[in-house]
Design a protein around this motif. Sequence first.
Motif, short mmCIF file in Angstrom:
data_model
loop_
_atom_site.label_atom_id
_atom_site.label_comp_id
_atom_site.label_asym_id
_atom_site.label_seq_id
_atom_site.Cartn_x
_atom_site.Cartn_y
_atom_site.Cartn_z
N ALA A 11 -20.62 31.48 17.42
CA ALA A 11 -21.12 32.39 18.44
C ALA A 11 -20.58 32.03 19.82
O ALA A 11 -20.18 32.90 20.60
CB ALA A 11 -22.65 32.39 18.45
N PHE A 12 -20.52 30.73 20.12
CA PHE A 12 -20.00 30.30 21.42
C PHE A 12 -18.53 30.64 21.56
O PHE A 12 -18.10 31.18 22.58
CB PHE A 12 -20.23 28.80 21.61
N ARG A 13 -17.74 30.33 20.52
CA ARG A 13 -16.31 30.59 20.59
C ARG A 13 -15.99 32.08 20.68
O ARG A 13 -14.97 32.47 21.24
CB ARG A 13 -15.60 29.96 19.39
N SER A 14 -16.86 32.92 20.12
CA SER A 14 -16.63 34.36 20.18
C SER A 14 -17.19 34.99 21.45
O SER A 14 -17.09 36.20 21.63
CB SER A 14 -17.24 35.05 18.94
N ALA A 83 -28.85 31.00 24.03
CA ALA A 83 -29.17 32.41 23.80
C ALA A 83 -27.99 33.05 23.07
O ALA A 83 -26.86 32.99 23.55
CB ALA A 83 -29.40 33.14 25.12
N ILE A 84 -28.27 33.64 21.91
CA ILE A 84 -27.24 34.35 21.16
C ILE A 84 -27.36 35.83 21.51
O ILE A 84 -28.45 36.40 21.43
CB ILE A 84 -27.40 34.12 19.64
N ASN A 85 -26.24 36.43 21.88
CA ASN A 85 -26.24 37.82 22.35
C ASN A 85 -25.83 38.83 21.29
O ASN A 85 -25.90 40.03 21.54
CB ASN A 85 -25.34 37.96 23.57
N ASP A 86 -25.40 38.38 20.13
CA ASP A 86 -24.97 39.28 19.07
C ASP A 86 -26.06 39.33 17.99
O ASP A 86 -26.45 38.29 17.46
CB ASP A 86 -23.65 38.79 18.46
N ALA A 87 -26.53 40.54 17.66
CA ALA A 87 -27.62 40.69 16.70
C ALA A 87 -27.25 40.18 15.31
O ALA A 87 -28.07 39.58 14.62
CB ALA A 87 -28.07 42.14 16.64
N GLY A 88 -26.02 40.41 14.87
CA GLY A 88 -25.58 39.95 13.56
C GLY A 88 -25.57 38.44 13.44
O GLY A 88 -26.08 37.88 12.46
N LEU A 89 -25.01 37.78 14.44
CA LEU A 89 -25.01 36.32 14.44
C LEU A 89 -26.42 35.76 14.58
O LEU A 89 -26.77 34.77 13.94
CB LEU A 89 -24.13 35.79 15.58
N ALA A 90 -27.23 36.41 15.39
CA ALA A 90 -28.62 35.98 15.55
C ALA A 90 -29.35 36.06 14.22
O ALA A 90 -30.08 35.14 13.84
CB ALA A 90 -29.33 36.81 16.60
N GLY A 91 -29.14 37.14 13.49
CA GLY A 91 -29.78 37.29 12.18
C GLY A 91 -29.34 36.21 11.21
O GLY A 91 -30.15 35.69 10.44
#
Length: 107
Positions: A11-14, A83-91
């Motif tokens: 998530a960080f790298r993206s 904080a993760i901002n992408d719903a897919g990665l958060a899931g």
Amino acid sequence: MNKGLSLLGLAFRSGNLVSGEFAAREAVRKKTAALIIVANDASDNTKKMFENQCKHYQVPFYCWGLKEELGHAIGKDYRAVAAINDAGLAGAVIKNINQEVVDIWQR
């Protein structure tokens, strides 16, 4: 390193993760955060503040990992909040955290 921490690094790298208290608070306030993770060894004030803010803005909130682990996963020093901002990665991270809890209880 477990899969959840690997997902944080991804998530960080993206560009879909911000870390640190100020950046995470802003992500929640601006409604860009899909998940907040606070380290288990963060201060009680930090945990309570994020718990209240996440409840108000209806953002999933988890206390998980240690500051050193969270920081190492994203290539930084100690990090108390992410904080993760992408719903897919958060899931995917939530699913992994929940599976870890199940695995611990089954031991």
